[in-house]
Design a protein around this motif. Sequence first.
Motif, PDB file in Angstrom:
ATOM      1  N   LYS A  40       0.746  -2.426  -0.116  1.00  0.00           N
ATOM      2  CA  LYS A  40       0.511  -1.447   0.948  1.00  0.00           C
ATOM      3  C   LYS A  40       1.682  -0.464   1.069  1.00  0.00           C
ATOM      4  O   LYS A  40       1.483   0.750   1.064  1.00  0.00           O
ATOM      5  N   THR A  42       3.882   0.015  -1.138  1.00  0.00           N
ATOM      6  CA  THR A  42       3.968   0.694  -2.426  1.00  0.00           C
ATOM      7  C   THR A  42       3.060   1.926  -2.456  1.00  0.00           C
ATOM      8  O   THR A  42       3.443   2.983  -2.968  1.00  0.00           O
ATOM      9  N   HIS A 240      -0.873  -5.281  10.017  1.00  0.00           N
ATOM     10  CA  HIS A 240      -1.322  -6.662   9.834  1.00  0.00           C
ATOM     11  C   HIS A 240      -2.179  -7.139  11.002  1.00  0.00           C
ATOM     12  O   HIS A 240      -2.788  -8.188  10.936  1.00  0.00           O
TER      13      HIS A 240
END
Lengths: 284, 256
Positions: A40, A42, A240
């Motif tokens: 993510k 990245t 998240h």
Amino acid sequence: MLQINNLSNTVGDKPILKGLSLSINAGEVHAIMGPNGAGKSTLAYTLGGRPGYEVTGGEVRFAPLPFRGGAGGGAAPLDPALHETASPTPNPSPEGEGDLIDLLSLAPHERAAAGLFLGFQYPVEIPGVSNLQFLRESLNSQRRVRGEEPLSGAEFIKLAKEKAALLGLDMEMLKRPVNVGFSGGEKKRAEMVQMGILDPKLAILDETDSGLDIDALRVVGAGINAIMRKPDKAVLLITHYQRLLDYVKPDFVHVLSKGRIIKTGGPELALELEREGYAEVVAA
Amino acid sequence: MSALALPTRRAEDWRYSNIEAAASVWPVPAPERIVLGPGEQGARALLQDAADDAVVVRDYVITLAEGARLDFHLLNSGGRLGRVTFDVRLERGAHFGLHAAVIGGGEQTLEVVTTVTHAEPDATSEQVVRTVLGGRATGNYLGKIGVAKHAQGTDASQSVKAMLLSRQASANAKPELEIFADDVKCAHGCAIGELDKQALFYMAARGLDPQTAQTLLLRAFVAGVFDGIADEAERERFEAAALSKLETLAKLEGLA
Ligand SMILES: Nc1ncnc2c1ncn2[C@@H]1O[C@H](COP(=O)(O)OP(=O)(O)OP(=O)(O)O)[C@@H](O)[C@H]1O
Ligand SMILES: [Mg+2]
């Protein structure tokens, strides 16, 4: 506004993104969820052009902010990309918001000038450089690339005050060096003040909710809506947890796993993920 | 310190220097003497921004009597060779402060060489040197601190940091202690680094072009060196000269 087609990359020779595709239209809020290490951050860094994040395949097209390039102005940097789209086969975006350019051909600071904003999972500390100086120079550097006049000191301070108030951040904090000595939550709040001042077209916010207390989460959520919930803007939230999505309601939720988007759904997908975990949802 | 014979590289304090450049101005004038009597306070500043092809060698011999205090501010940024040396002798309770910024590029060799002798008890010295080097420049700091056997209560500090903008630039930092007393506090820290890459990307992600970003980081790095200059106009003159040299360097590295 943003079209990512089959994007692959390596970080330190290690393949991370493996053929990731995603389309975002103006006016939309997208959320990306996914297990730790899925890629993510990245994705965010690669879109931002971070050195060391080598693109090995695919393409990214983006509808930039309007560019008032006058003859000979200091606006040359965006030229190559604009030339490309001025070719006989222009590439209009679906909602007709203007031509798409090859985002990956731009240097990182030009991507920002084109309207891309990265909210960092770990905002960087810059000792000796005040927030105000940093943001004023950043904004004017963006404006220069877009062929706009720089803001005066007074205009800038007015803008900074307004956005600090919106996010409930003490103006005094902005006189301090960038992120130095800020608590985790203060850093995230300061990121959103930066976003308000820079007024981007597309914001990619990497775990902006982490480190925020309950009240701060509400303030930051409202701030994101105030700044970015507009017909000509879009947001990609990396998170998240559902909690931020309670305030900033996504139109789409994607699951990123092992470098690819493996599932896409509506807001209910986030709830489902939170209830059942990735394994269940991905297997279904 | 002003020997008549041309020094060689074998001399400890010339080992990283540009002897050939020094030869072109040899013999250099006798050192300038600064003497402060008991309890006297002094402030001196040298803005050394000679032309690129100049050779500058400036030597100071300083004696600070009991309770005297001298604050020296230095910008060393000019010349093919720019060498400034200090030979300081501190008597009881005296204080010597050196705050120096060294900024060079191209083929420059810039040096700060200090010998601070704490000859009597309770003297203090503080040296802060911030060096920024681009191109093929060399920056040297050689700092010797000597503490006499009976000079208890000595407090000497050296803080030396260098920033290299190009791979061909080099910085040498050599603090050296000769301590014969035992109740002595000597702190020295040396660090040679490059600009923080994370900070550079963060700044680019906010739209800062690389040149401005570099200049901001470098400015922050040397900021503070001239804070202690009491006269505001003079402080601004030093800051402006440092900034313009930094901007020139950033521009050159940007093109590299
Ligand atoms: N410099 C690097 N060299 C090698 N591997 C790296 C490097 N940086 C990141 N990675 C790896 O890339 C993978 C993806 O990392 P990334 O930070 O994008 O994950 P993420 O989805 O954001 O996770 P999280 O939810 O924990 O933030 C991880 O396995 C990580 O270890
Ligand atoms: Mg992450």
